[in-house]
Design a protein around this motif. Structure first.
Motif, PDB file in Angstrom:
ATOM      1  N   SER A   1       0.804  -1.219   0.000  1.00 26.35           N
ATOM      2  CA  SER A   1       0.000   0.000   0.000  1.00 26.35           C
ATOM      3  C   SER A   1       0.842   1.278   0.000  1.00 26.35           C
ATOM      4  CB  SER A   1      -0.934   0.021   1.215  1.00 26.35           C
ATOM      5  OG  SER A   1      -0.218   0.357   2.396  1.00 26.35           O
ATOM      6  N   CYS A   2       2.073   1.196   0.449  1.00 24.23           N
ATOM      7  CA  CYS A   2       2.852   2.428   0.529  1.00 24.23           C
ATOM      8  C   CYS A   2       3.950   2.553  -0.515  1.00 24.23           C
ATOM      9  CB  CYS A   2       3.404   2.658   1.927  1.00 24.23           C
ATOM     10  SG  CYS A   2       4.358   1.331   2.622  1.00 24.23           S
ATOM     11  N   ASP A   3       4.311   1.488  -1.174  1.00 19.33           N
ATOM     12  CA  ASP A   3       5.244   1.585  -2.305  1.00 19.33           C
ATOM     13  C   ASP A   3       6.155   0.385  -2.358  1.00 19.33           C
ATOM     14  OD1 ASP A   3       6.355   2.597  -4.610  1.00 19.33           O
ATOM     15  OD2 ASP A   3       7.134   4.394  -3.714  1.00 19.33           O
ATOM     16  N   ASP A   4       7.361   0.585  -2.908  1.00 16.92           N
ATOM     17  CA  ASP A   4       8.231  -0.556  -3.163  1.00 16.92           C
ATOM     18  C   ASP A   4       9.340  -0.761  -2.137  1.00 16.92           C
ATOM     19  OD1 ASP A   4       9.808   1.612  -3.794  1.00 16.92           O
ATOM     20  OD2 ASP A   4      10.563   0.769  -5.656  1.00 16.92           O
ATOM     21  N   ASN A   5       9.683   0.246  -1.341  1.00 14.11           N
ATOM     22  CA  ASN A   5      10.814   0.048  -0.430  1.00 14.11           C
ATOM     23  C   ASN A   5      10.408   0.098   1.028  1.00 14.11           C
ATOM     24  OD1 ASN A   5      11.267   2.856   0.625  1.00 14.11           O
ATOM     25  ND2 ASN A   5      11.563   3.269  -1.540  1.00 14.11           N
TER      26      ASN A   5
ATOM     27  N   CYS B   1       8.332   3.000   5.321  1.00 13.11           N
ATOM     28  CA  CYS B   1       7.675   2.331   4.213  1.00 13.11           C
ATOM     29  C   CYS B   1       7.511   3.402   3.150  1.00 13.11           C
ATOM     30  CB  CYS B   1       6.333   1.753   4.636  1.00 13.11           C
ATOM     31  SG  CYS B   1       5.641   0.620   3.407  1.00 13.11           S
ATOM     32  N   SER B   2       8.433   3.399   2.177  1.00  6.51           N
ATOM     33  CA  SER B   2       8.516   4.427   1.161  1.00  6.51           C
ATOM     34  C   SER B   2       8.762   5.776   1.848  1.00  6.51           C
ATOM     35  CB  SER B   2       7.231   4.430   0.328  1.00  6.51           C
ATOM     36  OG  SER B   2       7.271   5.395  -0.673  1.00  6.51           O
ATOM     37  N   VAL B   3       8.355   6.848   1.202  1.00  4.67           N
ATOM     38  CA  VAL B   3       8.471   8.167   1.842  1.00  4.67           C
ATOM     39  C   VAL B   3       7.187   8.511   2.580  1.00  4.67           C
ATOM     40  CG1 VAL B   3      10.167   9.051   0.203  1.00  4.67           C
ATOM     41  CG2 VAL B   3       7.747   9.367  -0.264  1.00  4.67           C
TER      42      VAL B   3
END
Length: 190
Positions: free
Chosen positions: A130-134, A158-160
């Protein structure tokens, strides 16, 4: 002189006073030592395939491609071959990078959700997706980058979108706390 040009003038003066602060000169980047694996290996307790690029700390003695692996203690990144992924906590990942700030114990894991087996999902994976890839992970032992619940101390980011850095933001802290809890549940089930 118009007020809008003052910031530009200040920047030009500052640049002239301090010079180029890029230690490599110009727009270049450091030539970090790296090694490309020729066979499957275990690195930082992770099984990586042949063709994985292992990147090490900058060194004035070692630059660019190396003929043999360097010490794992100097490793800063594991980059899988293009198109390849490995499973980390149920998520296909493409790379892992040590936190830039070497005082912090941890690393960032980069997911490729396009290769995720939808039938294997759980709350932890859904939150990550839900928050991105990293995902930034704090750890106890720097020699273990695997999905090891006994070594994982916290989810740092979790992402930025969600960052431990913003301690006053209750929503971000609550999300990261819940994500860590779900990660631990997921790790204990495996």
């Amino acid at each position: 002189m118009k007020f809008s040009k003052l910031p530009l003038l200040f920047a030009a003066l500052l640049t002239g006073c301090v010079g180029n602060m890029n230690p490599t000169g110009g727009n270049g980047k450091p030539d970090y030592p790296y090694f490309v694996t020729t066979k499957p290996l275990i690195v930082k307790k992770i099984a990586v395939p042949a063709g994985t690029t292992l990147v090490y700390e900058e060194s004035w003695l070692k630059k660019g491609k190396q003929d043999k692996m360097l010490s794992e203690s100097k490793l800063t990144a594991i980059n899988l071959p293009v198109g390849a992924t490995i499973n980390w906590g149920g998520v296909p990942i493409t790379s892992i990078s040590q936190f830039f700030n070497s005082e912090m114990r941890g690393f960032t894991v980069y997911a490729d959700f396009s290769k995720l087996d939808k039938s294997q999902t759980n709350r932890f994976i859904e939150m990550w997706q839900s928050c991105d890839d990293n995902l930034g992970i704090a750890i106890k032992n720097r020699d273990d980058w695997s999905f090891n619940p006994d070594n994982i101390v916290d989810v740092q980011s979790c992402s930025v979108l969600y960052q431990r850095y913003f301690k006053d933001n209750k929503e971000q802290q609550r999300f990261l706390d819940e994500m860590y809890t779900e990660m631990m549940k997921s790790g204990r089930r495996n």
